[in-house]
Design a protein around this motif. Structure first.
Motif, PDB file in Angstrom:
ATOM      1  N   GLY A 494       2.349  -0.095   5.878  1.00  0.00           N
ATOM      2  CA  GLY A 494       2.476  -1.477   6.311  1.00  0.00           C
ATOM      3  C   GLY A 494       1.153  -2.209   6.287  1.00  0.00           C
ATOM      4  N   LEU A 495       1.201  -3.521   6.568  1.00  0.00           N
ATOM      5  CA  LEU A 495      -0.005  -4.347   6.587  1.00  0.00           C
ATOM      6  C   LEU A 495      -0.566  -4.436   8.000  1.00  0.00           C
ATOM      7  CD1 LEU A 495       1.157  -7.295   4.271  1.00  0.00           C
ATOM      8  CD2 LEU A 495      -0.317  -5.372   3.655  1.00  0.00           C
ATOM      9  N   ASP A 496      -1.879  -4.384   8.109  1.00  0.00           N
ATOM     10  CA  ASP A 496      -2.562  -4.491   9.394  1.00  0.00           C
ATOM     11  C   ASP A 496      -3.043  -5.927   9.573  1.00  0.00           C
ATOM     12  OD1 ASP A 496      -4.206  -4.407  11.592  1.00  0.00           O
ATOM     13  OD2 ASP A 496      -5.143  -2.492  11.065  1.00  0.00           O
ATOM     14  N   GLU A 527      -4.446 -14.927  -1.239  1.00  0.00           N
ATOM     15  CA  GLU A 527      -5.660 -15.700  -1.494  1.00  0.00           C
ATOM     16  C   GLU A 527      -6.568 -14.932  -2.443  1.00  0.00           C
ATOM     17  OE1 GLU A 527      -6.241 -18.755  -0.552  1.00  0.00           O
ATOM     18  OE2 GLU A 527      -4.323 -18.847   0.523  1.00  0.00           O
ATOM     19  N   PRO A 528      -7.253 -15.633  -3.355  1.00  0.00           N
ATOM     20  CA  PRO A 528      -8.140 -14.951  -4.321  1.00  0.00           C
ATOM     21  C   PRO A 528      -9.244 -14.165  -3.616  1.00  0.00           C
ATOM     22  CG  PRO A 528      -7.759 -17.234  -4.954  1.00  0.00           C
ATOM     23  CD  PRO A 528      -7.196 -17.085  -3.580  1.00  0.00           C
ATOM     24  N   GLY A 529      -9.468 -12.945  -4.073  1.00  0.00           N
ATOM     25  CA  GLY A 529     -10.592 -12.148  -3.599  1.00  0.00           C
ATOM     26  C   GLY A 529     -10.358 -11.393  -2.317  1.00  0.00           C
ATOM     27  N   LEU A 530      -9.146 -11.483  -1.730  1.00  0.00           N
ATOM     28  CA  LEU A 530      -8.919 -10.792  -0.472  1.00  0.00           C
ATOM     29  C   LEU A 530      -8.187  -9.482  -0.701  1.00  0.00           C
ATOM     30  CD1 LEU A 530      -8.161 -12.276   2.943  1.00  0.00           C
ATOM     31  CD2 LEU A 530      -6.788 -10.338   2.188  1.00  0.00           C
ATOM     32  N   SER A 531      -8.785  -8.383  -0.238  1.00  0.00           N
ATOM     33  CA  SER A 531      -8.141  -7.067  -0.292  1.00  0.00           C
ATOM     34  C   SER A 531      -8.576  -6.278   0.921  1.00  0.00           C
ATOM     35  CB  SER A 531      -8.539  -6.310  -1.566  1.00  0.00           C
ATOM     36  OG  SER A 531      -8.004  -4.996  -1.539  1.00  0.00           O
ATOM     37  N   THR A 532      -7.630  -5.561   1.524  1.00  0.00           N
ATOM     38  CA  THR A 532      -7.945  -4.750   2.697  1.00  0.00           C
ATOM     39  C   THR A 532      -8.277  -3.316   2.323  1.00  0.00           C
ATOM     40  OG1 THR A 532      -5.601  -4.224   2.993  1.00  0.00           O
ATOM     41  CG2 THR A 532      -6.455  -6.142   4.160  1.00  0.00           C
ATOM     42  N   SER A 559       9.204 -18.722  -5.369  1.00  0.00           N
ATOM     43  CA  SER A 559       8.321 -18.532  -4.220  1.00  0.00           C
ATOM     44  C   SER A 559       8.246 -17.056  -3.886  1.00  0.00           C
ATOM     45  CB  SER A 559       8.843 -19.307  -3.007  1.00  0.00           C
ATOM     46  OG  SER A 559      10.066 -18.732  -2.552  1.00  0.00           O
ATOM     47  N   VAL A 560       7.187 -16.667  -3.163  1.00  0.00           N
ATOM     48  CA  VAL A 560       7.017 -15.277  -2.761  1.00  0.00           C
ATOM     49  C   VAL A 560       6.542 -15.248  -1.317  1.00  0.00           C
ATOM     50  CG1 VAL A 560       4.668 -15.242  -3.710  1.00  0.00           C
ATOM     51  CG2 VAL A 560       5.861 -13.091  -3.295  1.00  0.00           C
ATOM     52  N   SER A 561       7.071 -14.312  -0.535  1.00  0.00           N
ATOM     53  CA  SER A 561       6.683 -14.168   0.864  1.00  0.00           C
ATOM     54  C   SER A 561       6.606 -12.689   1.215  1.00  0.00           C
ATOM     55  CB  SER A 561       7.687 -14.878   1.790  1.00  0.00           C
ATOM     56  OG  SER A 561       8.982 -14.322   1.627  1.00  0.00           O
ATOM     57  N   VAL A 562       5.940 -12.393   2.315  1.00  0.00           N
ATOM     58  CA  VAL A 562       5.715 -11.006   2.720  1.00  0.00           C
ATOM     59  C   VAL A 562       6.135 -10.820   4.169  1.00  0.00           C
ATOM     60  CG1 VAL A 562       4.005  -9.164   2.978  1.00  0.00           C
ATOM     61  CG2 VAL A 562       3.762 -10.823   1.144  1.00  0.00           C
ATOM     62  N   ASP A 563       6.756  -9.686   4.452  1.00  0.00           N
ATOM     63  CA  ASP A 563       7.062  -9.288   5.822  1.00  0.00           C
ATOM     64  C   ASP A 563       6.675  -7.822   5.957  1.00  0.00           C
ATOM     65  OD1 ASP A 563       7.903  -9.441   8.419  1.00  0.00           O
ATOM     66  OD2 ASP A 563       9.979  -8.931   7.962  1.00  0.00           O
ATOM     67  N   SER A 564       6.099  -7.455   7.096  1.00  0.00           N
ATOM     68  CA  SER A 564       5.608  -6.086   7.229  1.00  0.00           C
ATOM     69  C   SER A 564       5.563  -5.674   8.692  1.00  0.00           C
ATOM     70  CB  SER A 564       4.216  -5.960   6.605  1.00  0.00           C
ATOM     71  OG  SER A 564       3.731  -4.640   6.694  1.00  0.00           O
ATOM     72  N   GLU A 565       5.671  -4.380   8.915  1.00  0.00           N
ATOM     73  CA  GLU A 565       5.485  -3.771  10.226  1.00  0.00           C
ATOM     74  C   GLU A 565       4.492  -2.640  10.066  1.00  0.00           C
ATOM     75  OE1 GLU A 565       6.476  -4.632  13.165  1.00  0.00           O
ATOM     76  OE2 GLU A 565       7.729  -6.324  12.525  1.00  0.00           O
TER      77      GLU A 565
END
Length: 728
Positions: A494-496, A527-532, A559-565
């Motif tokens: 998941g995404l933090d 967004e450009p350049g963002l990576s975790t 369109s594109v969207s994200v959902d995460s736990e």
């Protein structure tokens, strides 16, 4: 030259389909290594490509695929087990086959480069543990049709006798009679070739494109009859083929015939002469031919062959089943034809112009009050609409084929990363325009690879987290309100949100004291350049790609969207239009300008009245039957946001995109309109709230609204978060 080019184009298309089917079957074997259908499908792909390549003289392809075919035949016969290692090698063989075929198709049959030859040898050693044996004849003398002859062994009972009687149109259909003999040399030793010719016409009547050749071949080999039959599989429609095996049981058959009733002798005799030695395929063919005339006689013949110990009952049953299967397959395939995509595109363009012309005619009929023409105009409008729908349907394809291709991506990348990952596909039957499918492939590939690299953990980490050792990525598609929704889900880490915000602050994308909603935080990954990811890999981690994914999807009016736990997984949802060509629109007017709203996004239209609904003119929201909606006045938005007094009657068009809703305030409603989408020029393509344009029947241009962008704009400038949360 055009004929050979057409044949090569067909060959290329068939190779692509066969290799795609081979890859799908190979990946299926990882889950079910004993699946006979998958094994047979892989074998048929290699065998068919080998035979077709031989017809075009692609000797290196024949030699390479022959080695793979031999190994697959061992697997079919239970002589070799299929395992993950062999599957990986066969996948590499599939890729290499595509490479060398593509080389021959693009290089006009120039000799294969040394690098590709070395790759062939390396893969053959992995397959067989030994270098490749000589495949096709390599000397020019052999290739020109001079074959070894040993007269003393011609009549040996150890030789196969193969008679080929070619039909008149053999050469016109792209067949090369000599290619079959060249290919036979890879399977055994040709003892003698006797060339015979039918009675030739007068010299002035001879057509140089007609085939007048017949061959009688003495062939020595330990292979079975089925393998020899397969050599001539592609010539069945262009050649009468008779194969007499060595050590033939002709005396046994003759004695059998003498003991049968006279009315059955002819039928059984003809079959035995035709097949020489019996195989499932020949029995099915014979029973099929006879069943055309008398099904009872076909059944009787089968029972008789069983009684005489020529065939066993299971063989008869298998032949009948195969006959029915082949018949169904042929009937199904006969319903399809190949059409060039360019021709379909041109048809769609013409239909678009027809729609515009139909609208112009309807406008003239209404303008001049031609009541006697009204019925004809209405009929034509309906016909144009049906033609439009049918034309668009021709270009619709199931997205499942695109999804299936990712089986290979998941297989290869999971091996590279040392992870165990399975891909689940649902909704593959959902259809959308072929052009949309082609353009969405790259964004989907990037999202799947992100799930593989960022999302799914290693087996050790998953076990520690109490998860199954094997991770899962799911691709799902379904239709929603005239659009298609594609979801890429994984059960990974998941995404933090905290890490995303920290990275965004470090990059200067957000302010340290800025309060963001959950969705706003997740959308920062685009967004450009963002990576975790802490360290960049071959797959991801450089912050390049997700912004391109969003840009490419939005270029398709999606369109594109994200959902995460955190700790449970991530789901990326993509909304796309079904087609980029023609849509059903809803035409409205604001401040003397006409706009088109995609009809699939229109929920309802109501009168904009403060007496009926609670309206907040300051924060721009309306309480519509207890539902809080942000609204946007189209006239104000597209006229430099200059406000004016709204004295006339107004209407509210309620629109929805995904789960988000808003209202567009307009002056007039003009109803449904068949809309031909015209792209905007470079100068106007980035205008806010505009997704395209169309030409009306009057010749005027109407702008097609970007509903998604306008809803987002309405939400940002209107209702407080608490109020909106209950609405959207």
């Amino acid at each position: 030259m055009s004929d050979i080019n057409s044949a090569l184009e067909t060959f290329s298309q068939e190779v692509d389909e066969l290799l795609a089917a081979m890859e799908e079957s190979l990946l299926g074997l990882e889950e079910a290594p004993d699946d006979a259908d998958c094994i047979n499908s892989i074998f048929r792909a290699m065998h068919t490509i080998k035979g077709s390549s031989g017809l075009f003289g692609f000797d290196d392809v024949v030699a390479f695929t022959h080695e793979a075919e031999t190994v697959l035949d061992q697997v079919r016969n239970g002589e070799r087990a299929i395992d993950a290692e062999l599957v990986s090698v066969l996948l590499a063989c599939k890729d290499h086959t595509a490479h060398i075929i593509q080389y021959f198709l693009s290089s006009e049959n120039e000799p294969l480069p040394e690098t590709l030859k070395q790759q062939s040898q390396a893969l053959i050693i992995q397959l067989t543990g030994r270098p490749s044996a000589a495949g096709m004849p390599s000397t020019q003398e052999e290739k020109t049709g001079h074959f070894e002859v040993d007269v003393n062994t011609t009549n040996s009972s150890d030789n196969w006798v193969i008679t080929l009687t070619f039909k008149q149109n053999t050469l016109r259909n792209g067949m090369d009679p000599l290619s079959f003999i060249r290919y036979l040399q890879t399977l055994g030793k040709i003892i003698e070739v006797i060339v015979t010719m039918p009675t030739l016409p007068r010299i002035e009547d001879i057509d140089p494109e007609d085939c007048y050749l017949n061959f009688k071949i003495a062939f020595n080999s330990s292979i079975d009859k089925k393998t020899i039959e397969d050599v001539f599989e592609f010539a069945e429609d262009d050649c009468d083929i008779y194969i007499l095996p060595p050590n033939s049981r002709q005396e046994h058959y003759q004695q059998l015939l003498e003991n049968l009733p006279e009315d059955q002798v002819k039928r059984l005799g003809e079959m035995l002469i035709e097949i020489g030695a019996l195989t499932d395929k020949e029995v099915a063919h014979t029973l099929h031919e006879q069943s055309k005339n008398d099904k009872a006689e076909a059944k009787l013949l089968g029972e008789m062959l069983v009684d005489k110990n020529i065939l066993q009952q299971p063989v008869i049953e298998q032949a009948l089943k195969k006959q029915e299967s082949v018949k169904q397959k042929v009937n199904k395939e006969s319903n399809y034809i190949r059409v060039d995509a360019g021709k379909l595109g041109y048809l769609i363009d013409l239909v678009g112009e027809l729609v515009i012309s139909g609208a112009a005619m309807r406008l003239m009929v209404d303008k001049h009050g031609l009541s006697d023409v009204d019925d004809v105009a209405s009929t034509m409008s309906n016909l144009v609409e049906n033609i439009r729908d049918t034309a668009l349907q021709l270009r619709m394809v199931q997205i499942g084929e695109t999804f299936t291709r990712f089986q290979r991506v998941v297989h290869d990348v999971s091996k590279e990363l040392g992870k165990q990952i399975q891909l689940q596909i649902t909704g593959g039957e959902s259809e959308l325009d072929k052009t949309v499918v082609e353009k969405i492939n790259d964004p989907l590939t990037h999202l799947v690879r992100n799930s593989l690299d960022h999302g799914i953990e290693t087996p050790e980490v998953r076990i520690q987290a109490g998860k199954p050792e094997k991770g899962t990525i799911q691709l799902n598609a379904y239709h929603d309100s005239g659009r298609i929704v594609i979801q890429i889900s994984d059960d990974g880490r998941g995404l933090d949100p905290e890490r995303i915000v920290a990275k965004a602050i470090a990059k200067g994308l957000v302010k340290p004291d800025q309060i963001l909603s959950k969705n706003e935080i997740y959308n920062l990954i685009f967004e450009p350049g963002l990576s975790t990811k802490e360290e960049a890999s071959n797959l991801s981690g450089r912050g390049v790609g997700m912004d391109v994914v969003r840009r490419n999807i939005e270029a398709l009016r999606g369109s594109v969207s994200v959902d995460s736990e955190l700790g449970e997984g991530t789901t990326v949802t993509i909304h796309l239009p079904l087609t980029l060509a023609i849509i059903d629109g809803f035409m409205v007017e604001a401040q003397k300008e006409r706009y088109i709203i995609p009809l699939s996004m229109v929920e309802e239209c109501v009168e904009m009245s403060s007496n009926e609904w609670q309206i907040d003119e300051v924060q721009h929201y309306i309480n519509l039957r207890g539902q809080i909606l942000p609204y946007l006045r189209l006239g104000d938005f597209f006229h430099n946001h200059k406000k004016h007094t709204h004295t006339q009657r107004e209407s509210l068009v309620v629109v929805r995109f995904g789960e988000a809703k808003a209202g567009f305030v307009v002056d007039e409603l003009h109803g449904e309109n068949q809309t031909v989408i015209k792209p905007l020029g470079k100068l106007f393509e980035n205008l806010n709230g505009i997704g395209g344009a169309t030409v009306l029947g009057s010749g005027d241009v109407a702008l097609i609204l970007d509903v998604q962008g306008l809803i987002q704009h309405a939400k940002k400038r209107t209702v407080p978060t608490l109020a909106l949360s209950s609405a959207v």
